[in-house]
Design an enzyme around this catalytic site. Structure first.
Site, short mmCIF file in Angstrom:
data_model
loop_
_atom_site.label_atom_id
_atom_site.label_comp_id
_atom_site.label_asym_id
_atom_site.label_seq_id
_atom_site.Cartn_x
_atom_site.Cartn_y
_atom_site.Cartn_z
N SER A 8 0.84 -1.19 0.00
CA SER A 8 0.00 0.00 0.00
C SER A 8 0.88 1.24 0.00
O SER A 8 1.72 1.42 0.89
CB SER A 8 -0.88 0.00 1.25
OG SER A 8 -1.42 1.29 1.43
N HIS A 31 -1.36 -1.26 -4.13
CA HIS A 31 -2.64 -0.95 -3.49
C HIS A 31 -2.69 0.57 -3.28
O HIS A 31 -1.84 1.16 -2.61
CB HIS A 31 -2.71 -1.69 -2.15
CG HIS A 31 -3.98 -1.54 -1.40
ND1 HIS A 31 -5.11 -2.29 -1.69
CD2 HIS A 31 -4.32 -0.76 -0.36
CE1 HIS A 31 -6.08 -1.97 -0.84
NE2 HIS A 31 -5.63 -1.02 -0.03
N ASP A 33 -4.81 3.64 -1.85
CA ASP A 33 -5.89 3.98 -0.91
C ASP A 33 -6.42 5.38 -1.20
O ASP A 33 -5.74 6.37 -0.97
CB ASP A 33 -5.36 3.91 0.53
CG ASP A 33 -5.13 2.49 0.99
OD1 ASP A 33 -6.10 1.70 0.96
OD2 ASP A 33 -3.99 2.16 1.36
N MET A 35 -9.04 8.16 -0.11
CA MET A 35 -9.85 8.53 1.06
C MET A 35 -10.37 9.95 0.88
O MET A 35 -9.67 10.81 0.36
CB MET A 35 -9.00 8.49 2.33
CG MET A 35 -8.31 7.16 2.58
SD MET A 35 -7.42 7.19 4.15
CE MET A 35 -6.56 5.62 4.07
N HIS A 64 -8.37 0.98 -3.77
CA HIS A 64 -9.27 0.77 -2.61
C HIS A 64 -9.94 2.11 -2.31
O HIS A 64 -9.30 3.02 -1.79
CB HIS A 64 -8.43 0.27 -1.43
CG HIS A 64 -9.21 0.09 -0.16
ND1 HIS A 64 -8.62 -0.08 1.07
CD2 HIS A 64 -10.56 0.03 0.08
CE1 HIS A 64 -9.55 -0.23 2.00
NE2 HIS A 64 -10.73 -0.16 1.43
N MET A 66 -12.06 4.39 -0.24
CA MET A 66 -12.68 4.64 1.07
C MET A 66 -13.37 6.00 0.95
O MET A 66 -12.94 7.01 1.52
CB MET A 66 -11.61 4.63 2.16
CG MET A 66 -11.19 3.20 2.53
SD MET A 66 -9.59 3.14 3.34
CE MET A 66 -8.54 3.23 1.89
N MET A 135 -11.61 -6.04 5.76
CA MET A 135 -10.77 -5.07 6.49
C MET A 135 -10.43 -5.66 7.85
O MET A 135 -11.32 -6.08 8.59
CB MET A 135 -11.50 -3.74 6.67
CG MET A 135 -11.63 -2.89 5.41
SD MET A 135 -10.07 -2.50 4.56
CE MET A 135 -9.16 -1.64 5.84
N GLY A 140 -8.69 3.83 7.31
CA GLY A 140 -8.34 5.24 7.47
C GLY A 140 -6.86 5.51 7.65
O GLY A 140 -6.37 6.54 7.21
N PHE A 141 -6.17 4.56 8.28
CA PHE A 141 -4.77 4.82 8.60
C PHE A 141 -3.93 3.56 8.49
O PHE A 141 -4.43 2.46 8.75
CB PHE A 141 -4.64 5.38 10.03
CG PHE A 141 -5.42 6.64 10.23
CD1 PHE A 141 -4.89 7.88 9.88
CD2 PHE A 141 -6.72 6.59 10.71
CE1 PHE A 141 -5.63 9.04 10.03
CE2 PHE A 141 -7.48 7.74 10.87
CZ PHE A 141 -6.93 8.98 10.53
N GLY A 142 -2.66 3.75 8.14
CA GLY A 142 -1.73 2.63 8.13
C GLY A 142 -1.17 2.41 9.53
O GLY A 142 -1.40 3.21 10.45
N GLY A 143 -0.47 1.30 9.69
CA GLY A 143 0.26 1.05 10.93
C GLY A 143 -0.57 0.65 12.14
O GLY A 143 -0.08 0.68 13.26
N ASP A 173 -6.68 -6.50 4.43
CA ASP A 173 -6.01 -5.19 4.47
C ASP A 173 -6.03 -4.66 5.90
O ASP A 173 -7.10 -4.46 6.48
CB ASP A 173 -6.77 -4.24 3.53
CG ASP A 173 -6.14 -2.84 3.43
OD1 ASP A 173 -5.05 -2.63 3.97
OD2 ASP A 173 -6.77 -1.99 2.77
N GLY A 174 -4.81 -4.44 6.44
CA GLY A 174 -4.69 -3.86 7.77
C GLY A 174 -3.93 -4.76 8.72
O GLY A 174 -4.40 -5.85 9.05
N GLY A 175 -2.74 -4.32 9.11
CA GLY A 175 -1.97 -5.08 10.09
C GLY A 175 -1.34 -6.35 9.56
O GLY A 175 -0.96 -7.22 10.35
N GLY A 195 1.16 -2.21 4.04
CA GLY A 195 1.70 -0.85 3.93
C GLY A 195 2.97 -0.70 4.73
O GLY A 195 4.08 -0.73 4.19
N SER A 196 2.81 -0.58 6.04
CA SER A 196 3.99 -0.35 6.89
C SER A 196 4.97 -1.52 6.83
O SER A 196 6.18 -1.32 6.92
CB SER A 196 3.57 -0.05 8.32
OG SER A 196 2.59 -0.96 8.76
#
Ligand code: DX5
Ligand code: ZN
Length: 221
Positions: A8, A31, A33, A35, A64, A66, A135, A140-143, A173-175, A195-196
């Site tokens: 991402s 990816h 994002d 928003m 993606h 959002m 999700m 809304g946010f990475g990390g 997606d996420g973590g 992402g991170s």
């Protein structure tokens, strides 16, 4: 078919997107994002930037969205050069009509569900979709930390896709990280957004390779 790793660019340096894209040339897709500061409390980029990313990216775009009112805005992202467009279940009035419109525009169509949105309503619509995004953080946010409770949702979705014999990918997606990817792949996901874990690594290509190896070892297609 192995798992896909889609870094991402939310965690990339937005001032140097072209060189940041070059660093993930070994990924399956990038990816992106989008928003709008309404659907989620954050603002990233929109159509003009996606258009340019599509022109310079070494890999296809997994967009993606959002954003609110996906029915109105999503088709333009197909025209902008995305390979896949994901809209949120919570932001569409007519997911089937929108998915058909996206496919008619030559892109893969996907629906995303927030952590508290059930995926079951889409079990009878799998034939209309190319991918479902579960999700595993609040968007809304990475990390952010992976929400363990989402593994059950991934498992139920995998069972439904298998039972339907549908050609539908399951994205998470996420973590996603080297610590979480094996369990998620075991639950049945086959497309991983990171992402991170990729851009926070000093060598993004090495991070992609490591995630792919771990994912492939645990995914039982
Ligand atoms: C969050 C975005 C994600 C984000 C993931 O709303 O949809 O794509 O970049 O970031 P990580 O992999 O750091 O959790
Ligand atoms: Zn995303």
């Amino acid at each position: 078919m192995g798992v896909q790793i889609n870094p991402s660019i939310l965690s990339a340096d937005f001032v140097n997107l072209e060189s940041e894209l070059a660093r993930i040339a070994t990924a399956d897709q990038v990816h992106v994002d989008v928003m709008d500061n309404h659907f989620v409390p954050n603002l990233t980029l929109g159509l003009p930037v996606v258009r340019r990313i599509a022109q310079v990216s070494p890999v296809p775009l997994d967009v993606h969205l959002m954003i609110d009112d996906a029915d109105r805005w999503a088709p333009a992202y197909a025209e902008a050069g995305a390979a896949s467009v994901t809209f949120h279940a919570e932001a569409t009035q007519a997911p089937v009509r929108l998915a058909r419109e996206l496919r008619a525009g030559g892109v893969r169509a996907a629906v995303a569900v927030r952590p508290a949105t059930p995926v079951e309503p889409f079990f009878d619509l799998l034939g209309e979709l190319d991918m479902v995004l579960v999700m595993t953080v609040e968007p809304g946010f990475g990390g952010q930390a992976f929400i363990e409770g989402m593994l059950g949702k991934v498992r139920r979705l995998r069972s439904a896709v298998t039972a339907a014999g549908a050609d539908v990918r399951i994205q998470v997606d996420g973590g996603v990280s080297v610590s979480t990817i094996a369990a998620i792949a075991r639950a049945g996901a086959d497309v991983f957004v990171a992402g991170s874990a990729v851009y926070g690594h000093e060598d993004p290509a090495a991070a992609i390779a490591e995630l792919r190896t771990l994912g492939d070892a645990s995914y039982d297609a």
